[in-house]
Write an enzyme that holds these catalytic residues in place. Structure first.
Site, short mmCIF file in Angstrom:
data_model
loop_
_atom_site.label_atom_id
_atom_site.label_comp_id
_atom_site.label_asym_id
_atom_site.label_seq_id
_atom_site.Cartn_x
_atom_site.Cartn_y
_atom_site.Cartn_z
N ARG A 1 -10.37 42.89 58.13
CA ARG A 1 -10.68 43.47 59.34
C ARG A 1 -11.09 44.82 59.06
O ARG A 1 -10.45 45.83 58.33
CB ARG A 1 -9.54 43.65 60.27
CG ARG A 1 -10.23 44.28 61.67
CD ARG A 1 -9.00 44.31 62.84
NE ARG A 1 -7.95 45.10 62.63
CZ ARG A 1 -6.83 45.22 63.16
NH1 ARG A 1 -7.06 44.73 64.41
NH2 ARG A 1 -5.85 45.81 63.05
N THR B 1 -14.61 49.42 62.39
CA THR B 1 -15.18 48.69 63.54
C THR B 1 -14.58 47.66 64.06
O THR B 1 -14.89 46.97 65.07
CB THR B 1 -16.42 48.08 62.76
OG1 THR B 1 -16.19 47.02 61.98
CG2 THR B 1 -17.37 49.02 62.26
N ASP C 1 2.21 45.18 60.86
CA ASP C 1 1.10 44.21 60.07
C ASP C 1 1.82 43.00 59.37
O ASP C 1 2.66 43.32 58.57
CB ASP C 1 0.57 45.04 58.92
CG ASP C 1 -0.64 44.23 58.34
OD1 ASP C 1 -0.36 43.38 57.62
OD2 ASP C 1 -1.86 44.56 58.41
N ASP D 1 1.48 43.01 55.47
CA ASP D 1 2.29 43.80 54.85
C ASP D 1 3.71 43.59 54.99
O ASP D 1 4.41 43.53 53.93
CB ASP D 1 2.03 45.29 55.53
CG ASP D 1 0.61 45.90 55.26
OD1 ASP D 1 0.26 45.44 54.01
OD2 ASP D 1 0.24 46.69 56.09
#
Length: 218
Positions: free
Chosen positions: A113, A117, A209, A212
């Site tokens: 990602r 944006t 995340d 992560d």
């Protein structure tokens, strides 16, 4: 985009509310949970979510002989399941699913990602052949904005996939609505429909995340 959805308004959304799923999810959400424990819990919960996601696999009958007598018994029909991990976090769900379906064919779709944006960028795609003849289970722990998930399903359909189920650990209403809008034929199976996305596109309350936390990269 359509309004944020719920299981009642979207028959293609399945929330797995089994007590073991919810207990393990709570442990995974906790900030103090270690990388090793998070990884193990993700493997365990994927088995339980996979059980629900694969509930409607087609069956046929075969004749076998038990120690007592001959009988007609159900077996999976058609070509073997294809499991597609959406890299990198999807790999955390993969091992558990392969314990459920060890003969499944495995593919990988690489998307990241763009943090500015929030749009998905493809960098890899390698999937089994003849997806048109196989049930396909796409794996990604987080259905957040839905942009990457929709892009992954776009790729799978381009490769011929017709029967696609999407398995995730957490979903945001915005992501579910985005998937429903783009691919209303794709069933979503998740452990939780969370509250919303924050300004950075992360699920709230969420668990951070997933990649992560799984790989210890933050």
């Amino acid at each position: 985009m359509s309004e944020p959805t719920s299981p009642e308004s979207n028959p293609h959304l399945t929330l797995v509310d089994h007590p073991l799923v919810q207990h393990k999810l709570t442990l995974m959400r906790a900030k103090a949970t270690s990388t090793a424990t998070f990884r193990q819990l993700l493997r365990e919960i994927s088995l339980l979510l996979g059980y629900e996601a694969l509930r409607t696999l087609p069956l046929t009958d075969t004749v076998i002989e038990t120690p007592m007598q001959e009988m007609k018994a159900p077996v999976l029909a058609g070509k073997k399941l294809a499991v597609v991990s959406i890299l990198r976090a999807g790999n955390g769900l993969l091992d558990g699913i392969l314990e459920l379906a060890p003969s499944a064919r495995v593919g990988f779709v690489g998307l990241y990602r763009d943090e500015e944006t929030l749009k998905p960028v493809q960098y890899y795609c390698k999937v089994p052949s003849d997806l048109a003849d196989r049930p396909v289970l796409a794996l990604d722990p987080m259905l957040a904005t839905g942009n990457s998930s929709v892009a992954a399903v776009d790729l799978l359909k381009e490769k011929g996939a017709q029967d696609i189920r999407f398995l995730c650990l957490l979903a945001a209403p915005e992501g579910v609505a985005r998937m429903k809008e783009a691919h209303p034929d794709v069933k979503i199976v998740t452990a939780s429909l969370d509250e919303k996305l924050n300004e950075k596109g992360y699920i709230v309350p969420g668990l951070g995340d997933a990649g992560d936390r799984m790989f210890g990269t933050k």
